[in-house]
Design an enzyme around this catalytic site. Structure first.
Site, PDB file in Angstrom:
ATOM      1  N   GLY A  40       0.980  -0.923   0.040  1.00  0.00           N
ATOM      2  CA  GLY A  40      -0.060  -0.023  -0.013  1.00  0.00           C
ATOM      3  C   GLY A  40       0.887   1.306  -0.082  1.00  0.00           C
ATOM      4  CG  HIS A  41       4.362   1.920  -2.761  1.00  0.00           C
ATOM      5  ND1 HIS A  41       4.604   1.264  -3.728  1.00  0.00           N
ATOM      6  CD2 HIS A  41       3.677   1.037  -1.181  1.00  0.00           C
ATOM      7  CE1 HIS A  41       5.606   0.136  -3.310  1.00  0.00           C
ATOM      8  NE2 HIS A  41       5.263   0.077  -1.892  1.00  0.00           N
ATOM      9  CD  GLN A 222       5.775  -6.337   0.053  1.00  0.00           C
ATOM     10  OE1 GLN A 222       6.364  -6.416  -1.182  1.00  0.00           O
ATOM     11  NE2 GLN A 222       4.467  -5.984   0.045  1.00  0.00           N
TER      12      GLN A 222
HETATM   13  P1  GDP Z   1       4.706   2.444   1.796  1.00  0.00           P
HETATM   14  O1  GDP Z   1       4.544   1.733   1.553  1.00  0.00           O
HETATM   15  O2  GDP Z   1       6.673   2.880   1.841  1.00  0.00           O
HETATM   16  O3  GDP Z   1       5.307   3.465   0.526  1.00  0.00           O
HETATM   17  O4  GDP Z   1       4.714   4.260   2.805  1.00  0.00           O
HETATM   18  P2  GDP Z   1       2.773   3.922   3.182  1.00  0.00           P
HETATM   19  O5  GDP Z   1       1.913   4.902   2.452  1.00  0.00           O
HETATM   20  O6  GDP Z   1       2.170   2.438   3.491  1.00  0.00           O
HETATM   21  O7  GDP Z   1       2.833   4.516   4.764  1.00  0.00           O
HETATM   22  C1  GDP Z   1       3.705   5.726   4.666  1.00  0.00           C
HETATM   23  C2  GDP Z   1       2.614   6.558   5.232  1.00  0.00           C
HETATM   24  O8  GDP Z   1       3.224   7.679   5.930  1.00  0.00           O
HETATM   25  C3  GDP Z   1       1.523   7.289   4.415  1.00  0.00           C
HETATM   26  O9  GDP Z   1       0.527   7.657   5.582  1.00  0.00           O
HETATM   27  C4  GDP Z   1       2.665   8.660   4.380  1.00  0.00           C
HETATM   28  O10 GDP Z   1       1.488   9.432   3.745  1.00  0.00           O
HETATM   29  C5  GDP Z   1       3.015   8.805   5.093  1.00  0.00           C
HETATM   30  N1  GDP Z   1       4.516   9.886   5.096  1.00  0.00           N
HETATM   31  C6  GDP Z   1       5.271   9.776   4.499  1.00  0.00           C
HETATM   32  N2  GDP Z   1       5.979  10.952   4.600  1.00  0.00           N
HETATM   33  C7  GDP Z   1       5.750  11.234   6.163  1.00  0.00           C
HETATM   34  C8  GDP Z   1       6.235  11.922   6.782  1.00  0.00           C
HETATM   35  O11 GDP Z   1       7.717  12.745   6.479  1.00  0.00           O
HETATM   36  N3  GDP Z   1       6.079  12.741   7.958  1.00  0.00           N
HETATM   37  C9  GDP Z   1       4.645  12.360   8.138  1.00  0.00           C
HETATM   38  N4  GDP Z   1       3.776  12.624   9.216  1.00  0.00           N
HETATM   39  N5  GDP Z   1       3.710  10.884   7.182  1.00  0.00           N
HETATM   40  C10 GDP Z   1       4.480  10.937   6.463  1.00  0.00           C
HETATM   41  P1  IMO Z   2       4.714  -2.027   1.623  1.00  0.00           P
HETATM   42  O1  IMO Z   2       4.782  -2.404  -0.167  1.00  0.00           O
HETATM   43  C1  IMO Z   2       4.533  -2.980   5.734  1.00  0.00           C
HETATM   44  C2  IMO Z   2       3.450  -7.517   5.670  1.00  0.00           C
HETATM   45  C3  IMO Z   2       2.271  -8.283   6.533  1.00  0.00           C
HETATM   46  C4  IMO Z   2       2.374  -9.596   7.253  1.00  0.00           C
HETATM   47  C5  IMO Z   2       3.747 -10.098   6.304  1.00  0.00           C
HETATM   48  C6  IMO Z   2       3.483 -10.879   5.762  1.00  0.00           C
HETATM   49  O2  IMO Z   2       2.835  -0.828   1.804  1.00  0.00           O
HETATM   50  O3  IMO Z   2       6.055  -1.168   2.484  1.00  0.00           O
HETATM   51  P2  IMO Z   2       2.045 -11.313   3.457  1.00  0.00           P
HETATM   52  O4  IMO Z   2       0.713 -10.278   3.070  1.00  0.00           O
HETATM   53  O5  IMO Z   2       3.240 -10.484   2.146  1.00  0.00           O
HETATM   54  O6  IMO Z   2       1.299 -12.371   3.069  1.00  0.00           O
HETATM   55  O7  IMO Z   2       2.151 -10.358   5.070  1.00  0.00           O
HETATM   56  O8  IMO Z   2       4.421  -8.641   5.661  1.00  0.00           O
HETATM   57  N1  IMO Z   2       3.557  -6.799   4.661  1.00  0.00           N
HETATM   58  C7  IMO Z   2       3.216  -5.810   4.447  1.00  0.00           C
HETATM   59  N2  IMO Z   2       3.842  -5.081   5.966  1.00  0.00           N
HETATM   60  N3  IMO Z   2       4.090  -3.297   4.513  1.00  0.00           N
HETATM   61  C8  IMO Z   2       4.110  -3.286   3.507  1.00  0.00           C
HETATM   62  O9  IMO Z   2       3.974  -3.584   2.140  1.00  0.00           O
HETATM   63  C9  IMO Z   2       3.997  -5.451   3.088  1.00  0.00           C
HETATM   64  N4  IMO Z   2       3.327  -6.156   2.977  1.00  0.00           N
HETATM   65  C10 IMO Z   2       3.556  -6.732   3.484  1.00  0.00           C
HETATM   66  O10 IMO Z   2       1.481  -7.609   7.621  1.00  0.00           O
HETATM   67  O11 IMO Z   2       3.328  -9.828   8.559  1.00  0.00           O
HETATM   68 MG    MG Z   3       2.416   0.951   2.408  1.00  0.00          MG
END
Ligand code: GDP
Ligand code: IMO
Ligand code: MG
Length: 427
Positions: A40-41, A222
């Site tokens: 989830g990005h 991940q």
């Molecule tokens: P990803 O999976 O690595 O792309 O990261 P996610 O989107 O799952 O989680 C990162 C979360 O932190 C998201 O809700 C972003 O909007 C938020 N985020 C990213 N950079 C920053 C930051 O510098 N400060 C804060 N407060 N939130 C951030």
């Molecule tokens: P992004 O790209 C954080 C974790 C799950 C679980 C383990 C295995 O957004 O950083 P799976 O669904 O692959 O069988 O789960 O890996 N996990 C993540 N944790 N960010 C993710 O992706 C993840 N994708 C899988 O929570 O512990």
């Molecule tokens: Mg994510």
């Protein structure tokens, strides 16, 4: 010129989506090389928050070619939902998105298998996102799986039925009750939708882009500590999340890998089960969760929170050959009086080490912390490294010295504009 790789150095959710979006104007191609809808990005700009699961984070820029590489596992149902959600933004998805025919297909019974296996594991469950990732990769490696390109073959339905039958036998063995009918109808409708896109041999696209000196960014999903080989096994995902995964997941030779951007939060989070030495099961953990809004972008689950873990971070930098560091979410620590960083682990026998022990799972490591004074300042008006409050500048310098690399970008908020860049280093 070559392929730059951007990947997470912790347990995922470091902020990869945001930084791909920030860097995207420098690239002509953005390609996902592993993972699937477990990712989830999040991208935030113009007051809108977008969460992408399978589509690369370069999709919002009209002149970028986005590729879903062969190393990805793709669920057509989730793909259609994502594409539908993007339809109101007037993007040329059918023109700018290319999907590898060799990407593995997630079929509905993969999700059921994920659920059955997790139920079987009971309290030792991985905490999977239940998107069918593990079973789809297992079928790929077992040479049973279906691939995106199969949907174009007249024998697709027959191959599908064969794979489904093998899954049903396993589900019956586990006495797992299910009803596939509705999910199957939706799946086939979404497969038809997917056929409207460019289904390609993406390794040719990427290598042609390399030959013609185009700029390419490989977007990891991940994080390194969830890597199938080097993560906290078995509490990992089922793909190679590291820089090497970009080679096999895109068909790029190792000599073409250029910069490796390693992304980490100023603290640490994890979703799901497994060891987390610096986890704070107390008010500090609560405060990090609240300030950082630490809830999963895919499942909404609360993320476990704790202090930055340097032995783990150094390990991740080592196995990935990181050349550029990006620190995220510094703003989340704004209100803390003190900030702690784990510099070493103390093992059960009293030894102090900087290395990640193989038996991290047994909970035998005790983090050794160094404490820093908090900056207690809002970072809203900080736009350059030179404007950092003194205590944050000290925290950054300490990390740079310990990690042996400058921090090229520092993120101070979710929006793409809340990003500080060290110009001198990047040139
Ligand atoms: P990803 O999976 O690595 O792309 O990261 P996610 O989107 O799952 O989680 C990162 C979360 O932190 C998201 O809700 C972003 O909007 C938020 N985020 C990213 N950079 C920053 C930051 O510098 N400060 C804060 N407060 N939130 C951030
Ligand atoms: P992004 O790209 C954080 C974790 C799950 C679980 C383990 C295995 O957004 O950083 P799976 O669904 O692959 O069988 O789960 O890996 N996990 C993540 N944790 N960010 C993710 O992706 C993840 N994708 C899988 O929570 O512990
Ligand atoms: Mg994510």
């Amino acid at each position: 010129m070559g392929v730059d790789v951007l990947l997470g150095l912790q347990w995922g959710d470091e902020g990869k989506g945001k930084i791909v979006d920030v860097l995207a104007p420098r690239y002509q191609v953005v390609a996902r090389f592993q993972g699937g809808p477990n990712a989830g990005h999040t991208l935030e700009f113009d007051g809108i928050k977008h969460v992408l699961h399978q589509i690369p984070s370069g999709i919002f820029r009209a002149d970028i070619r986005n590729i879903i590489g062969n190393g990805v596992v793709l669920d057509p149902v989730i793909f259609k939902k994502e594409a539908d959600a993007l339809s109101k933004y007037n993007l040329d998805l059918r023109g700018n998105l290319h999907i590898s025919k060799k990407a593995a297909l997630i079929i509905p019974s993969h999700r059921l298998l994920d659920a059955a296996y997790e139920r079987e594991k009971g309290e030792h469950r991985i905490g999977s996102t239940l998107k069918g990732i593990g079973p789809a990769y297992a079928d790929k490696v077992s040479r049973l799986g279906l691939r995106v390109g199969d949907v174009l073959s007249p024998g697709f339905r027959r191959k599908y039925e064969g794979l489904k039958a093998s899954h049903e036998a396993i589900l019956q063995f586990h006495r797992f009750e299910y009803d596939l009918a509705a999910a199957e109808a939706e799946f086939f409708a979404c497969v038809d939708f997917m056929k409207e896109f460019h289904l390609v041999d993406s390794e040719y696209l990427i290598n042609e882009a390399l030959r013609t000196q185009q700029t390419i960014l490989a977007e990891g999903a991940q994080g390194s500590l969830l890597d199938i080989d080097f993560g906290s096994y078995p509490y990992v995902t089922s793909s190679s999340t590291m820089a090497a995964g970009a080679c096999t997941g895109l068909g790029v030779a190792p000599r073409h890998i250029a910069e490796v951007y390693g992304i980490f939060k100023a603290y640490c989070t994890r979703v799901g089960g497994g060891p987390f030495p610096t986890e704070q099961l107390n008010d500090i953990g609560e405060a990090l969760r609240k300030e950082g809004n630490e809830y999963g972008a895919t499942t909404g689950r609360p993320r476990r929170c704790g202090w930055l873990d340097l032995p783990a971070l150094k390990y991740a930098m080592m196995i990935n050959g990181v050349t550029r560091l990006v620190m995220m979410k510094a703003d989340v620590l704004n209100g803390f009086d003190e900030i702690r960083v784990c510099t070493h682990y103390r093992l059960a026998d009293g030894t102090v080490t900087e290395q990640l022990p193989h038996d991290l799972l047994e909970g035998t490591v005790e983090p050794v912390y160094q404490t820093f004074k908090g900056w207690k300042t809002d970072l809203k008006d900080v736009h350059h490294f030179g404007q950092l409050p003194e205590a944050l500048a000290r925290y950054v310098s300490f990390l740079e010295e310990t990690l042996g690399l400058p921090i090229n970008f520092l993120s101070t908020g979710p929006d793409r504009v809340a990003t500080l860049q060290r110009e001198a280093v990047l040139g």
